[in-house]
Motif scaffolding. Structure first.
Motif, PDB file in Angstrom:
ATOM      1  N   TRP A 168       0.961  -1.195  -0.213  1.00 53.12           N
ATOM      2  CA  TRP A 168      -0.015   0.020   0.048  1.00 53.12           C
ATOM      3  C   TRP A 168       0.937   1.192  -0.024  1.00 53.12           C
ATOM      4  O   TRP A 168       0.318   2.474  -0.044  1.00 53.12           O
ATOM      5  CB  TRP A 168      -1.113  -0.055   1.137  1.00 53.12           C
ATOM      6  CG  TRP A 168      -0.381  -0.272   2.598  1.00 53.12           C
ATOM      7  CD1 TRP A 168       0.277   0.400   3.350  1.00 53.12           C
ATOM      8  CD2 TRP A 168      -0.286  -1.555   2.978  1.00 53.12           C
ATOM      9  NE1 TRP A 168       0.625  -0.165   4.522  1.00 53.12           N
ATOM     10  CE2 TRP A 168       0.230  -1.556   4.209  1.00 53.12           C
ATOM     11  CE3 TRP A 168      -0.654  -2.859   2.665  1.00 53.12           C
ATOM     12  CZ2 TRP A 168       0.442  -2.663   5.316  1.00 53.12           C
ATOM     13  CZ3 TRP A 168      -0.604  -3.963   3.522  1.00 53.12           C
ATOM     14  CH2 TRP A 168       0.067  -3.810   5.103  1.00 53.12           C
ATOM     15  N   GLN A 192      -1.997  -6.889  10.115  1.00 50.09           N
ATOM     16  CA  GLN A 192      -1.562  -5.367   9.397  1.00 50.09           C
ATOM     17  C   GLN A 192      -2.281  -5.118   8.150  1.00 50.09           C
ATOM     18  O   GLN A 192      -2.592  -3.963   8.017  1.00 50.09           O
ATOM     19  CB  GLN A 192      -0.163  -5.481   9.416  1.00 50.09           C
ATOM     20  CG  GLN A 192       0.721  -5.512  10.845  1.00 50.09           C
ATOM     21  CD  GLN A 192       1.968  -5.692  10.783  1.00 50.09           C
ATOM     22  OE1 GLN A 192       2.578  -5.785   9.544  1.00 50.09           O
ATOM     23  NE2 GLN A 192       2.765  -5.754  11.609  1.00 50.09           N
ATOM     24  N   GLN A 197      -4.822  -1.837   7.711  1.00 47.02           N
ATOM     25  CA  GLN A 197      -4.684  -0.950   6.645  1.00 47.02           C
ATOM     26  C   GLN A 197      -5.822  -0.690   5.687  1.00 47.02           C
ATOM     27  O   GLN A 197      -6.140   0.400   5.030  1.00 47.02           O
ATOM     28  CB  GLN A 197      -3.481  -1.383   5.720  1.00 47.02           C
ATOM     29  CG  GLN A 197      -3.316  -0.631   4.480  1.00 47.02           C
ATOM     30  CD  GLN A 197      -2.984   0.777   4.555  1.00 47.02           C
ATOM     31  OE1 GLN A 197      -2.442   1.343   5.896  1.00 47.02           O
ATOM     32  NE2 GLN A 197      -3.340   1.835   3.481  1.00 47.02           N
ATOM     33  N   ARG A 232      -8.244   1.454   7.421  1.00 45.01           N
ATOM     34  CA  ARG A 232      -7.931   3.116   7.316  1.00 45.01           C
ATOM     35  C   ARG A 232      -8.241   3.419   5.823  1.00 45.01           C
ATOM     36  O   ARG A 232      -8.758   4.518   5.735  1.00 45.01           O
ATOM     37  CB  ARG A 232      -6.162   3.153   7.551  1.00 45.01           C
ATOM     38  CG  ARG A 232      -6.012   3.264   9.063  1.00 45.01           C
ATOM     39  CD  ARG A 232      -4.493   3.564   9.180  1.00 45.01           C
ATOM     40  NE  ARG A 232      -3.598   2.638   8.428  1.00 45.01           N
ATOM     41  CZ  ARG A 232      -3.163   1.699   9.095  1.00 45.01           C
ATOM     42  NH1 ARG A 232      -3.392   1.454  10.304  1.00 45.01           N
ATOM     43  NH2 ARG A 232      -2.154   0.719   8.553  1.00 45.01           N
TER      44      ARG A 232
END
Ligand code: ADP
Ligand code: MG
Ligand code: MG
Ligand code: MG
Ligand code: MG
Length: 460
Positions: free
Chosen positions: A107, A240, A244, A247
């Motif tokens: 990302w 994780q 992400q 978000r």
């Protein structure tokens, strides 16, 4: 494992071999990474990291990162106001990078990540340079290597973490008295989520295999099984990735074991198999014998015997929070709560749903995957060695009975303490600090007045 005070210097020497330095430098330059996270998983399933400009990689290979020791216990403060796992004056640990774990974040390709191993600083003198007992990741790797040396076998595992998503646009569509599970329209609402999770997973070396919608906001996205230490690592990475994606989409994503009453909790089945590895041929699954009919082989039975015998003791690890136990109390939600096994049934702790794998169903999605594998491996080795017969489904043998399965965190602490074998399976320091954390968590929970109590008792 922990007595070796040359561990740090050997790791450092390996990191500083010219070809290692060169290889990492090449990967950084080729990928264009400008920043690197040097990171370690904590006892509580989180990850701590420092960010360092990529160009300093050579210095990092030599010196690594330093944290206060309690970073590995998430700097948790006890009820008495003390840091658990070391006071303010406890010494630091040094985390040395493992360059072969370098990956680029899909990302943001200017950022890379490297896992580290924690050591007591060599300058300590006595005990310096040794592996830190709270580094469950390093501990599991070492334990697994030891298991392979003793038995010639490798543990392979596939996890099924479920998780709950909330936020605008993904409210579930459901009818009264029907579950929203598997409905394609619910899956459609999660399309932005699964597309991103799957593609980030693929970029980070997961073989993503399938996914489904199971309850309100709850999805499970699976990836292929692998050697257990690699699978445990992927669980850390998976968390994780999901954070992400949340978000990016303005959502929240949680691995909490039981977010809602009356809906399914977030389990994390551990599918297990044992493989004989050899240098001159392909690995062979020793719990698969070619018979088509659904069954457990003799070796699988012994492993199941060990797993069941040590289930009460290991619940503290498999279901490690106050909230974990709420999953077992909510009837009809597919979560098992006993130490038993069966073929194709979901009401048991260990299900054989396909020949060649054992599905251990008790852990939930908040589990520390390194610690869960550590204790599952210890229980399996016990079962193999003592050749524990588990009895037949529905009729557990005497030998496989380890006592009542705890159904609160408080009981789980007692069951863990009562299991001498498990208590001795890990370094004393880890056992002691883990117990301290859990006792403290339980005490804080017991001391809180909940909404339920007001509803129940306010009107006398
Ligand atoms: P379920 O039927 O329980 O929902 P899933 O298909 O969701 O199962 O997940 C099964 C998991 O088990 C996957 O991660 C898969 O890779 C893994 N698995 C399959 N075979 C084995 C095996 N022999 N050993 C360990 N894990 C396995
Ligand atoms: Mg599944
Ligand atoms: Mg599921
Ligand atoms: Mg489920
Ligand atoms: Mg399953």
């Amino acid at each position: 494992i922990l007595a070796d005070d040359t561990a740090f210097s050997r790791h450092q020497a390996a990191n500083l071999r010219p070809e290692t330095v060169q290889a990492l430098g090449d990967r950084i330059r080729e990928s264009g990474v400008k920043y690197i996270y040097y990171m370690l998983p904590t006892l509580g399933s989180r990850t701590v990291a420092k960010v360092v400009p990529a160009e300093l990689y050579e210095r990092m290979l030599k010196k690594g990162i330093a944290f206060h020791r309690t970073a590995l216990t998430d700097l948790q403060t006890s009820r008495e106001g003390e840091l658990i796992g070391g006071g303010v004056d406890a010494h630091e640990f040094w985390g040395l990078p493992e360059p072969e774990t370098f990956q680029v974040l899909p990302w943001d390709t200017e950022v890379g990540r490297i896992f580290c191993t924690a050591y007591d600083p060599p300058h300590l003198g006595e005990g310096g340079g040794r592996l830190v007992a709270l580094d469950t990741r390093a501990l599991f790797k070492a334990a697994h290597r030891g298991f392979t040396e003793r038995t010639g076998l490798e543990l392979r595992s596939g996890l099924e973490p479920e998780m709950t998503w909330i936020g605008p646009g993904i409210e579930p569509i459901s009818k009264q008295d029907q579950s929203p599970a598997y409905q394609v329209e619910n899956l459609e609402k999660m399309r932005p989520v699964y597309k991103k999770v799957i593609s980030y997973g693929q970029a980070l070396d997961f073989t993503m295999i399938q996914g489904d919608y199971e309850d309100d906001g709850q999805i499970e996205l699976n990836w292929d099984y692998d050697r257990a230490d690699l699978t445990a690592e992927r669980m850390t990475t998976y968390r994780q990735i999901c954070k992400q994606v949340a978000r990016e989409l303005g959502l929240e994503a949680s691995f909490m074991a039981k977010p809602y009453n009356g809906k399914m909790g977030n389990g994390c089945h551990h599918n297990l198999s044992l493989w004989r590895v050899s240098e001159d041929g392909p690995a062979e699954n020793v719990i698969e014998d070619g018979r088509v009919e659904l069954h457990a082989t003799q070796t699988a039975r012994h492993a199941i015997g060990g797993l069941l015998l040590h289930t009460p003791g290991s619940m503290l690890v498999m279901a490690s929070t106050v909230n974990s136990y709420k999953r077992y109390w909510d009837a009809g939600q597919f979560a098992p709560s006993g130490a038993d096994w069966g073929l194709d049934t979901r009401g048991v702790a260990i299900r054989i749903s396909a020949n060649g794998r054992m599905e251990y169903r008790l852990p939930d999605a908040s589990v520390n995957p390194y610690l869960s594998h550590l204790y599952l491996l210890a229980a399996i080795e016990y079962g193999l060695e003592a050749q524990i017969d588990p009895g037949d489904p529905g009729q557990l043998s005497e030998a496989a009975q380890g006592g009542a399965v705890p159904n609160t965190l408080g009981m789980a602490i007692e069951s863990f303490e009562a299991d001498e074998y498990l208590m001795g399976a890990m370094p004393e320091e880890l056992t002691r600090i883990f117990l301290q954390l859990k006792r403290d968590e339980w005490a804080r929970y017991c001391g809180i007045i909940t909404q339920w109590e007001f509803d129940q008792y306010w009107e006398a």
